[in-house]
Design a protein around this motif. Sequence first.
Motif, PDB file in Angstrom:
ATOM      1  N   TRP A 136     -12.984   2.645   1.763  1.00  0.00           N
ATOM      2  CA  TRP A 136     -12.051   2.369   2.346  1.00  0.00           C
ATOM      3  C   TRP A 136     -11.859   1.770   3.781  1.00  0.00           C
ATOM      4  N   ARG A 183       0.820  -1.225   0.168  1.00  0.00           N
ATOM      5  CA  ARG A 183       0.031  -0.064   0.177  1.00  0.00           C
ATOM      6  C   ARG A 183       0.857   1.302  -0.075  1.00  0.00           C
ATOM      7  N   HIS A 229      -7.628   7.148  -4.304  1.00  0.00           N
ATOM      8  CA  HIS A 229      -6.922   7.347  -3.246  1.00  0.00           C
ATOM      9  C   HIS A 229      -7.666   8.631  -2.505  1.00  0.00           C
ATOM     10  N   PRO A 264      -1.159   9.608  -2.891  1.00  0.00           N
ATOM     11  CA  PRO A 264      -1.752   9.262  -4.279  1.00  0.00           C
ATOM     12  C   PRO A 264      -0.955   8.871  -5.181  1.00  0.00           C
TER      13      PRO A 264
END
Length: 252
Positions: free
Chosen positions: A142, A59, A250, A63
């Motif tokens: 998310w 991860r 993102h 962005p």
Amino acid sequence: MPDEIAQALAVLSAEADRAELPDPAALRRTGTRRTRLRVVTACAAVLLAAAGTYAALPRRSEPPPPVPGATPSPSPSPHPCNTDPKACVPPSVYFQDERLPAPCETMTNPSDAQITARETREAVHHWNGTLGRSRMAETRTWYLDDGAQRYMTELRQALVACPSVERPASKTDPIWQTVTYGQLETEGYGGDDHILLSRTYAGAAYFMLALRLGNRLLVVIDYGMEGTGTPRAAFDSFALECLSRFLLWHPS
């Protein structure tokens, strides 16, 4: 976007640049439909392979950089579902406006406590040229830790517990109807996990897709148009568009 996805898109672009199109007379003899089909199939394969690859990648905290030619994520609609999980499902909204599958009369998901960001948008998707159109929505969420995985488990449990529910359709159509949710057997959407659903009422069926990538969730919902559901191929086309935006998403 991960390097693997960018490389796959670059290869696809290079192959398209090297392709030589036949002259117009040849196009009329052979037709363009097979050519379009090969290109669409190749694009779909790249996106779906990318989805499966991306889930396993580390991860990022910032962005990802934009990729030339990729579709940027549009601004989310100012929908209350963005900040209030209860506003995503009935009875807070009519079932023709639900942004997440809601097979039970009241949907309470413990995984909601792990949400860190949610964005939802609605659009009219055109198919079969301009002859067909459908109202659709995509919702991206998310989660912290295993929240997305827990949501998929909660959804499957709800489908077993509540195969049908009685609800009013919309503000303009307040007649209560029986809404039936069913899970369809399917492969090919990619991701770490996905569920393709059918939502049936008033004699028409509509598709819904819940797809998980790591700690993120994408839900695509078909509302159809004027009481008619969307053909599967048209729904798949819109779902792939949503997936391409989902890979770039993102939260700010």
